[in-house]
Design a protein around this motif. Structure first.
Motif, mmCIF file in Angstrom:
data_model
loop_
_atom_site.group_PDB
_atom_site.id
_atom_site.type_symbol
_atom_site.label_atom_id
_atom_site.label_comp_id
_atom_site.label_asym_id
_atom_site.label_seq_id
_atom_site.Cartn_x
_atom_site.Cartn_y
_atom_site.Cartn_z
ATOM 1 N N PRO A 132 -15.377 -3.758 10.388
ATOM 2 C CA PRO A 132 -16.006 -2.666 9.641
ATOM 3 C C PRO A 132 -15.027 -1.850 8.790
ATOM 4 O O PRO A 132 -15.447 -1.030 7.995
ATOM 5 C CB PRO A 132 -16.640 -1.794 10.724
ATOM 6 N N PHE A 133 -13.730 -2.089 8.931
ATOM 7 C CA PHE A 133 -12.742 -1.279 8.226
ATOM 8 C C PHE A 133 -11.950 -2.054 7.178
ATOM 9 O O PHE A 133 -10.944 -1.552 6.680
ATOM 10 C CB PHE A 133 -11.769 -0.649 9.236
ATOM 11 N N HIS A 134 -12.356 -3.270 6.841
ATOM 12 C CA HIS A 134 -11.607 -4.083 5.877
ATOM 13 C C HIS A 134 -11.440 -3.384 4.540
ATOM 14 O O HIS A 134 -10.324 -3.263 4.026
ATOM 15 C CB HIS A 134 -12.296 -5.435 5.649
ATOM 16 N N THR A 135 -12.517 -2.930 3.958
ATOM 17 C CA THR A 135 -12.465 -2.351 2.612
ATOM 18 C C THR A 135 -11.618 -1.088 2.577
ATOM 19 O O THR A 135 -10.732 -0.948 1.731
ATOM 20 C CB THR A 135 -13.893 -2.045 2.121
ATOM 21 N N VAL A 136 -11.878 -0.177 3.489
ATOM 22 C CA VAL A 136 -11.144 1.092 3.511
ATOM 23 C C VAL A 136 -9.655 0.855 3.753
ATOM 24 O O VAL A 136 -8.804 1.439 3.078
ATOM 25 C CB VAL A 136 -11.732 2.037 4.591
ATOM 26 N N SER A 137 -9.343 -0.015 4.691
ATOM 27 C CA SER A 137 -7.934 -0.305 5.008
ATOM 28 C C SER A 137 -7.225 -0.962 3.830
ATOM 29 O O SER A 137 -6.097 -0.593 3.496
ATOM 30 C CB SER A 137 -7.838 -1.222 6.224
ATOM 31 N N ALA A 138 -7.876 -1.943 3.204
ATOM 32 C CA ALA A 138 -7.254 -2.645 2.079
ATOM 33 C C ALA A 138 -7.020 -1.700 0.909
ATOM 34 O O ALA A 138 -5.951 -1.715 0.291
ATOM 35 C CB ALA A 138 -8.121 -3.828 1.645
ATOM 36 N N LEU A 139 -8.000 -0.864 0.603
ATOM 37 C CA LEU A 139 -7.833 0.088 -0.505
ATOM 38 C C LEU A 139 -6.740 1.106 -0.205
ATOM 39 O O LEU A 139 -5.933 1.437 -1.076
ATOM 40 C CB LEU A 139 -9.154 0.800 -0.806
ATOM 41 N N GLY A 140 -6.709 1.594 1.025
ATOM 42 C CA GLY A 140 -5.683 2.571 1.405
ATOM 43 C C GLY A 140 -4.275 1.996 1.310
ATOM 44 O O GLY A 140 -3.367 2.628 0.745
ATOM 45 N N LEU A 141 -4.091 0.783 1.823
ATOM 46 C CA LEU A 141 -2.764 0.155 1.754
ATOM 47 C C LEU A 141 -2.391 -0.226 0.323
ATOM 48 O O LEU A 141 -1.225 -0.120 -0.066
ATOM 49 C CB LEU A 141 -2.709 -1.066 2.666
ATOM 50 N N ALA A 142 -3.368 -0.661 -0.466
ATOM 51 C CA ALA A 142 -3.080 -0.994 -1.874
ATOM 52 C C ALA A 142 -2.651 0.264 -2.618
ATOM 53 O O ALA A 142 -1.731 0.216 -3.442
ATOM 54 C CB ALA A 142 -4.301 -1.620 -2.531
ATOM 55 N N PHE A 143 -3.276 1.377 -2.342
ATOM 56 C CA PHE A 143 -2.886 2.639 -2.963
ATOM 57 C C PHE A 143 -1.484 3.037 -2.512
ATOM 58 O O PHE A 143 -0.641 3.409 -3.319
ATOM 59 C CB PHE A 143 -3.896 3.735 -2.611
ATOM 60 N N LEU A 144 -1.221 2.920 -1.214
ATOM 61 C CA LEU A 144 0.070 3.304 -0.650
ATOM 62 C C LEU A 144 1.214 2.453 -1.202
ATOM 63 O O LEU A 144 2.286 2.972 -1.525
ATOM 64 C CB LEU A 144 0.011 3.182 0.877
ATOM 65 N N PHE A 145 0.994 1.136 -1.329
ATOM 66 C CA PHE A 145 2.048 0.224 -1.774
ATOM 67 C C PHE A 145 1.977 -0.113 -3.264
ATOM 68 O O PHE A 145 2.658 -1.024 -3.727
ATOM 69 C CB PHE A 145 2.010 -1.073 -0.951
ATOM 70 N N LYS A 146 1.138 0.618 -4.001
ATOM 71 C CA LYS A 146 1.000 0.455 -5.457
ATOM 72 C C LYS A 146 0.614 -0.970 -5.853
ATOM 73 O O LYS A 146 1.160 -1.558 -6.768
ATOM 74 C CB LYS A 146 2.274 0.897 -6.173
ATOM 75 N N GLY A 147 -0.332 -1.501 -5.105
ATOM 76 C CA GLY A 147 -0.877 -2.816 -5.425
ATOM 77 C C GLY A 147 -2.206 -2.656 -6.136
ATOM 78 O O GLY A 147 -2.785 -1.568 -6.162
ATOM 79 N N SER A 148 -2.694 -3.707 -6.703
ATOM 80 C CA SER A 148 -3.982 -3.687 -7.388
ATOM 81 C C SER A 148 -5.102 -3.531 -6.372
ATOM 82 O O SER A 148 -5.227 -4.326 -5.442
ATOM 83 C CB SER A 148 -4.166 -4.985 -8.179
#
Length: 168
Positions: free
Chosen positions: A60-76
């Protein structure tokens, strides 16, 4: 001044379900990834993050986790969302069986072996933290090499695609 606007009626287009054409779907998402406006490194980071998160048992947390880490690590962020699609309803059972098996080999906790023919919700809830530790461990074993491979492969693919676009 008022006129009548005649509109030609069209028959509705009958489209087949996308799951009947998996190669077409894969090509669509590959092109979507290659045509993102970010740098090859940002796309590769985002995809690697998405693949990593997508292979962990935190559905249930795939989207939120992926977006948060992408923001943190400056990924797309778009690539991160595409990467989470590596986990889907079609491969959910074999994926969870694999990560359970691998996690149980590394962490031989006192939980009964998983039997997909006999799933007892009470047993799963009683084994809660131990089962989650086994699944997370197995997920990490699968996710780490897959995300590293996704990073290097996607960075190479985006660079190659863009070089071909400049030539042609």
């Amino acid at each position: 001044m008022g006129g009548i606007l005649l509109v030609e009626s069209r028959k509705p287009i009958k489209r087949e379900p996308i799951w009947k054409h998996p190669r077409r779907l894969l090509r669509y998402y590959r092109l979507k990834l290659l045509r993102l406006g970010a740098s090859p490194e940002a796309i590769a980071k985002g995809l690697a993050i998405g693949v990593f998160i997508g292979l962990l048992p935190i559905v249930p947390f795939h989207t939120v986790s992926a977006l948060g880490l992408a923001f943190l690590f400056k990924g797309s962020k778009a690539a991160a969302l595409l990467g989470t699609m590596v986990s889907n309803p079609f491969d959910l059972v074999p994926h969870y069986l694999l990560i359970y098996y691998l996690g149980h080999k590394v962490l031989p906790l006192d939980i009964p072996p998983f039997n997909p023919r006999h799933i007892d919700l009470r047993e799963i809830l009683n084994d809660g933290w131990e089962l989650m530790a086994v699944l997370l461990t197995g997920g990490l074993i699968v996710a780490l090499p897959a995300s590293v491979a996704a990073y290097f492969l996607s960075r190479w693919m985006v660079r190659k695609y863009r070089a071909g676009q400049k030539r042609g």
